[in-house]
Design an enzyme around this catalytic site. Structure first.
Site, short mmCIF file in Angstrom:
data_model
loop_
_atom_site.label_atom_id
_atom_site.label_comp_id
_atom_site.label_asym_id
_atom_site.label_seq_id
_atom_site.Cartn_x
_atom_site.Cartn_y
_atom_site.Cartn_z
N GLY A 546 -14.50 8.60 12.44
CA GLY A 546 -13.86 7.99 11.27
C GLY A 546 -12.68 7.07 11.41
O GLY A 546 -12.24 7.07 12.73
N GLU A 547 -11.74 6.77 10.49
CA GLU A 547 -10.81 5.89 10.61
C GLU A 547 -9.88 6.06 9.62
O GLU A 547 -10.27 6.44 8.34
CB GLU A 547 -10.96 4.45 10.91
CG GLU A 547 -11.85 3.86 9.68
CD GLU A 547 -12.27 2.41 10.19
OE1 GLU A 547 -11.56 1.78 10.83
OE2 GLU A 547 -13.28 2.17 9.82
N GLN A 549 -5.92 4.38 7.92
CA GLN A 549 -4.80 3.17 7.89
C GLN A 549 -4.57 2.68 9.33
O GLN A 549 -4.58 1.53 9.56
CB GLN A 549 -3.82 3.20 6.69
CG GLN A 549 -2.81 2.08 6.48
CD GLN A 549 -1.87 2.08 5.48
OE1 GLN A 549 -1.71 3.00 5.08
NE2 GLN A 549 -1.21 1.07 5.13
N VAL A 553 -10.54 8.36 14.70
CA VAL A 553 -10.88 9.39 15.23
C VAL A 553 -12.21 9.36 16.03
O VAL A 553 -13.11 8.78 15.37
CB VAL A 553 -11.17 10.50 14.29
CG1 VAL A 553 -11.46 12.01 14.92
CG2 VAL A 553 -9.82 10.99 13.34
N LYS A 584 -7.93 11.66 18.45
CA LYS A 584 -7.13 10.95 17.27
C LYS A 584 -6.43 9.92 18.13
O LYS A 584 -5.52 10.21 18.81
CB LYS A 584 -6.30 11.68 16.59
CG LYS A 584 -6.89 12.87 15.53
CD LYS A 584 -6.05 13.49 14.59
CE LYS A 584 -6.80 14.39 13.54
NZ LYS A 584 -5.81 15.20 12.71
N ASP A 688 -6.07 20.22 2.21
CA ASP A 688 -7.39 19.48 2.21
C ASP A 688 -8.53 20.42 2.60
O ASP A 688 -9.34 20.22 3.19
CB ASP A 688 -7.36 18.17 2.79
CG ASP A 688 -8.76 17.23 2.43
OD1 ASP A 688 -9.19 17.47 1.40
OD2 ASP A 688 -9.18 16.38 3.13
#
Length: 832
Positions: A546-547, A549, A553, A584, A688
Site C-alpha cells: 500500500g501507500e 501521501q 509499504v 515502511k 484504527d
C-alpha cells in the site's frame, strides 16, 4: 409469494477485488491446488507431467514440459489450471526447469487463455491490445507479471510462445483472490464517443471479453476490473491510454426511452443485498449520475413482474465521482436487468459491484415494503418503509430543489445568528451549554434537517465556529488542520489528541500511527532505544502492500535478519532462511514535517514489545529513503484470512471450504484484547483497530499492526473527505466522530466492532445496510441517547455472553465501557 431461505453472506465492500492487494498465491506453490486440477496438452514423460508445473517446486524432473518443441506461431501446447471457482486474478508467475543444474529449459514468452465455464475460452490482452507476455530469461529465476487488466476466471491456460523452434518447460503460479460478486457476464450497449474541445473522447469498454458489435454481450470488462475512474474523466489511472479510458459512457441522444439497460448474469441464484455503481458527476460537462434505476430480477426462467425502483438525490453541487449504493432488498435472483435513467446528456460508469449471499434452502421471505431494522439484541422486521426499500418510491425533483433552497437559506440564517451572538460577546454562555452532554437540543434540531448531506454541512459549520472548545474538536474539521499535534484534556481528565493530531491518523505511509499523549511522549523523550541499521542490499522486494501521501509499504524478504534482533526475540524459522517483513519507506519528496513524523513513529514503534503487537525489527536511516522494517505474518491480515474460511458445520462440508472453529475465533479475539491491553497500559491509543490491522501467523497467532489504511483493498472502510480516505467511521465511537476524542475507551469501542467482524468471518462490512452518512447520523443518536441508536446484530456463532461484551464496548458513557484487562479476562472465561 414467500420462500424460506438460509444465506451465507459472501459479498464484500465495493473494492473487494482491489488490484493492489488481491495478490495472494492461489495454491500452485502452496499445494492448495490439487494435482487433478492441473492438466496439460502433452508431456515429455511421466516425470514432467502437468502436476510438476508448480512454481518453486523441484519434484519429478523439475517442471512441466510439453512433448514437442514449441514452434513459432503455434499455440498447441498449454498448461491448464482449474481453480474450482471464479477467481479475480491480478498477477502470474513463471519459472523454467532448473532441476538442480541438470535442466535449462524455460519459456521466453507465453500467452494466457482463460474461461469461466470451461467451454468458451478467451485470449488475454493487455490494455494496449497485446497478447504476448514476457517470460523467463533463465531456468531458475521467478518472473512475476501483473495482468493489466486482471481476469475473472475459473480455468487458466499458460501457452508457451517462441520465435524459433525450442524446447520449453514451465512452472507457474496464479495470484489473486476469490471472485465474491458471482458475476459471470454483463450485457450493455457499447460505449460511445464524446467530442470535447474538438477532440474525441472514447468511452468504450476496451477490455470487454465478450462480443462487441452494437452492444456488449456475454462478457466482463472495465465495469469489473477493480479500477475506479477519477473525478475528472479526462485523466486516467493507467498510463499510455486515452482520456475517458476508465469509464464506459453513453449519451441520451442514442436512447429514446431515456435509459440504458444493463443485464447481469450470476453463477447461481443469490440473495442480493446491495448494488454499488461508481458514477462520474462532472455536471459542468453535462455528465451526471443516473436519475433513477429500475431493476428486474430472474430467479428461474421468468422475470419477476414487479421491479425495484431507486432514485438517488441528484447532486448539482459536488462534481466528484462517487459510489451510489442501491438497496436490492434481499431479492433472490440468478440474473438482473437494470434500467439506468439519464439525469443529463451523459451517463458514465467505471465500476459496478454487488453484495449478495448464496441461497441454499427455501424459506419464507419478509413481506414487500418491509426492511430489516437492527435493534440492540436482534434483527427484526419493521413495516416502516424507507425510500431505498419501497419499489414505488420516486423523488419529485421540483420538491427536492425547493427543499435544497430552503436548507441553504437555513444554513445562512444560522451562520448570521451565530455571528451576531459572537459580535455581542455572549458566546461564552453558549459554549458552556455545549460542554454539557445533556444539552442536545441544538444537535436534535440539526439532525431534523434532511437530507443527511445538509445535516453534515450544518454540523461542519457549527463545529468550525466553536472549535476553541477541546470537547468539541471534530474529526470533520480536523482533516483540514495543519498545526502540530497538541494534547488536550476532556472533562473526565483522560488525555486525548486534539484536532490537529487527527490529521496524522493516516500516517506518513498511509497507515495508522499510534496516538501518544504528550505526557507519555515527554517521558519517552529522554530514553533511547537501540534499533539496528539493516543493510538495504539484504532486502528483496516481493510486492507493494500500500501507500500513503509521503510513503509506501512493501512486502519484502530480509536475509540474515536474525543477526540484527534482540536476544528476547526469535523467528520461527532457521537462521539461513529469509524472513518475510513489511518495510515502511518514506518517499524522497517527503517534506520536513513528514520526515520528523516518520522518525517519531520509529521512536514509538521501538518501545512496543509484546507477543501480540507487530515488532519493529530494524531501520535503514543512514541514507535516503528512510525505512523501518517490521514483522509480517505469513497468513496476511485477519480480514482476508477469515474471508477465505467458513465456520465448522454442514455448510462448510457442502462448499468444501477451509474452516476455523469457534474456539480458534475466540483464541484470536483474546490475543487482540491482550495486545490492546498492553497498548493501553502504555497509554497508547491505536485509533484504527480492525481485523484489517491484525496479522495472522502460524497456529492462529495474532499480532496487531497499523498499516491497513494504506491498502487500497480497504479504501471503502474509510470515510472520504476532500478526496482523502481518513476516517474509519464504521469502527469509531460516537465521541471520536463528533468530538474528535481518541482514547482507550474509543479503542474499546473499536474492539467491539473488531470482535463482531471476527465472529461473522468478515463476510460483510459493519453497518453494511447503512451509507456512510447514515453511520454518521447514527452517532448522533448515540449523542442524543434517546434509545433510537442502531447496534450491530448478534452474529450467528456468538453466544449471549460474548455479545454482552460487544454491547458493553458500545456503551454511550465512556466510563461504563470495560477496560481491555476486563475484556481479556471475560474472553478467557468464555472459553473455559
Amino acid at each position: 409469494m414467500s420462500m424460506l431461505y438460509i444465506v451465507s453472506i459472501t459479498g464484500c465492500s465495493y473494492l473487494s477485488a482491489c488490484l493492489g492487494v488481491c495478490r495472494y498465491p492461489l495454491g500452485m506453490s502452496g499445494g492448495q491446488i490439487q494435482d487433478e486440477d492441473i492438466s496439460a496438452s502433452s508431456q515429455w514423460s511421466e516425470s514432467t507431467a502437468a502436476r510438476y508445473g508448480r512454481l518453486d517446486f523441484e519434484e519429478g524432473d523439475g517442471a512441466w514440459c510439453p512433448e514437442r518443441m514449441v514452434e513459432p506461431d503455434s499455440l498447441k501446447e498449454f498448461l491448464q489450471v482449474d481453480l474450482r471457482s471464479l477467481h479475480f486474478i491480478t498477477l502470474v508467475g513463471t519459472q523454467g526447469r532448473h532441476a538442480g543444474g541438470i535442466g535449462n529449459e524455460f519459456a521466453q514468452m507465453y500467452k494466457i487463455k482463460y474461461s469461466r465455464d470451461g467451454s468458451r475460452w478467451i485470449s488475454w490482452r493487455n490494455r494496449q491490445g497485446n497478447q504476448v507476455i514476457e517470460g523467463n530469461r533463465n531456468a531458475y529465476d521467478i518472473m512475476l507479471k501483473d495482468l493489466e487488466p486482471p481476469i475473472i476466471a475459473r480455468f487458466v491456460r499458460f501457452m508457451p510462445v517462441s520465435d524459433h523452434s525450442m524446447n520449453v518447460c514451465m512452472r507457474v503460479e496464479l495470484y489473486g483472490c476469490e471472485w465474491l460478486d458471482g458475476l459471470v457476464s454483463y450485457n450493455a450497449p457499447a460505449g460511445e464517443q464524446m467530442s470535447l474541445e474538438g477532440q474525441p473522447v472514447h468511452f468504450n469498454d476496451s477490455v470487454y471479453d465478450g462480443a462487441v458489435i452494437h452492444s456488449m454481450t456475454e462478457g466482463l470488462g472495465q465495469l469489473t476490473d477493480g479500477m475506479c475512474g477519477l473525478d475528472d474523466f479526462t485523466h486516467s489511472h493507467v498510463y499510455n491510454v486515452w482520456p475517458g479510458y476508465d469509464y464506459v459512457g453513453w449519451t441520451n441522444e442514442s436512447f429514446p426511452n431515456g435509459y440504458v439497460e444493463i443485464m447481469f448474469e450470476f453463477d447461481r441464484t443469490r440473495n442480493f443485498t446491495t448494488m454499488k455503481v461508481h458514477c462520474n458527476n462532472m455536471f459542468m460537462q453535462h455528465i451526471k449520475a443516473f436519475r433513477q434505476v429500475v431493476c428486474y430480477f430472474r430467479s428461474e426462467a421468468d422475470w419477476e413482474a414487479t421491479p425495484l425502483s431507486f432514485s438517488p438525490v441528484v447532486d448539482d453541487v459536488n462534481p466528484s465521482a462517487r459510489f451510489i449504493t442501491v438497496s436490492l432488498a434481499n431479492h433472490m435472483a440468478s440474473a438482473m436487468k437494470c434500467h439506468f435513467y439519464f439525469a443529463d446528456a451523459w451517463m458514465m460508469f467505471s465500476e459496478i459491484t454487488f453484495q449478495s449471499g448464496k441461497c441454499l434452502h427455501t424459506h419464507k421471505r419478509s413481506p414487500p415494503n418491509h426492511r430489516l431494522i437492527l435493534s440492540s439484541n436482534r434483527m427484526v422486521s419493521s413495516p416502516i418503509p424507507s425510500p431505498g426499500d419501497d419499489p414505488t418510491h420516486k423523488i419529485d425533483d421540483s420538491n427536492t430543489r425547493i427543499l435544497i433552497g430552503c436548507l441553504v437559506a437555513i444554513i445562512f440564517i444560522l451562520v448570521a445568528i451565530i455571528v451576531i451572538i459572537l459580535w455581542r460577546q455572549v458566546w461564552q454562555k453558549m459554549l458552556e451549554k455545549v460542554r454539557d452532554p445533556a444539552c442536545s437540543h441544538t444537535f436534535y434540531l440539526i439532525h431534523k434537517a434532511r437530507p443527511i448531506v445538509y445535516y453534515h454541512v450544518i454540523l461542519l459549520i457549527y463545529l468550525q465556529l466553536f472549535s476553541p472548545v477541546p470537547a468539541l474538536t471534530s474529526t470533520v474539521v480536523a482533516v483540514t488542520a495543519s498545526k502540530a499535534p497538541t494534547a488536550t484534556f476532556a472533562q473526565d481528565g483522560v488525555p486525548h489528541y486534539a484536532e490537529a493530531d487527527v490529521v496524522s491518523l493516516q500516517g506518513v505511509t498511509g497507515g495508522n500511527t499510534y496516538a501518544v499523549p504528550a505526557l507519555t511522549m515527554d517521558l519517552l523523550s529522554g530514553k533511547d532505544v537501540a534499533v539496528e541499521e539493516f543493510p538495504r542490499k539484504l532486502l528483496t522486494f516481493k510486492e507493494k502492500l500500500g501507500e500513503g501521501q509521503f510513503g509506501e509499504v512493501h512486502l519484502c524478504e530480509a536475509e540474515g535478519m536474525q543477526e540484527f534482533m534482540d536476544e528476547d526475540f526469535s523467528f520461527d524459522i532457521s537462521d539461513n532462511q529469509p524472513v518475510l517483513v513489511a518495510v515502511k519507506m518514506l518517499r524522497a519528496d517527503a517534506n520536513k514535517n513528514a520526515r520528523n513524523d516518520f522518525l517519531k513513529e520509529i521512536k514509538i514503534m521501538a518501545r512496543l514489545k509484546d507477543p501480540n503487537i507487530i515488532r519493529l525489527l530494524a531501520v535503514c536511516i543512514c541514507s535516503d529513503p528512510l525505512c523501518m522494517i517490521t514483522e509480517y505474518m505469513e497468513n496476511g491480515d485477519l480480514n482476508q484470512f477469515l474471508s477465505r474460511h467458513e465456520a465448522e458445520g454442514q455448510l462448510a462440508l457442502i462448499s468444501n471450504a477451509p474452516t476455523v472453529s469457534y474456539s480458534n475465533l475466540c483464541y484470536m479475539a483474546t490475543q487482540i484484547a491482550s495486545g490492546m491491553r498492553y497498548l493501553s497500559s502504555l497509554n497508547f491509543v491505536h485509533r484504527d483497530l480492525a481485523t484489517r490491522n491484525c496479522l495472522v501467523g502460524k497456529n492462529y497467532t495474532i499480532k496487531i499492526a497499523d498499516f491497513g489504511m494504506s491498502r487500497n483493498l480497504y479504501s471503502g472502510d474509510y470515510y472520504r473527505i476532500q478526496g482523502r480516505a481518513v476516517l474509519p467511521i464504521r469502527w469509531m465511537s460516537w465521541e471520536s466522530i463528533l468530538l474528535g476524542k481518541f482514547t482507550t475507551a474509543s479503542d474499546v469501542w473499536a474492539f467491539g466492532v473488531t470482535l463482531w467482524e471476527t465472529l461473522t468471518f468478515c463476510n460483510e462490512q459493519p453497518y453494511s445496510q447503512l451509507t456512510d452518512e447514515q453511520v454518521i447520523e447514527n452517532t448522533g443518536e448515540f449523542f442524543r441517547d434517546q434509545k433510537r441508536q442502531v447496534y450491530l446484530p448478534q452474529p450467528v456463532l456468538c453466544p449471549d455472553s460474548v455479545y454482552k461484551i460487544m454491547l458493553n464496548c458500545w456503551r454511550r458513557n465512556t466510563k461504563e465501557r470495560p477496560s481491555f484487562q476486563d475484556i481479556h479476562r471475560a474472553l478467557l472465561e468464555s472459553q473455559a
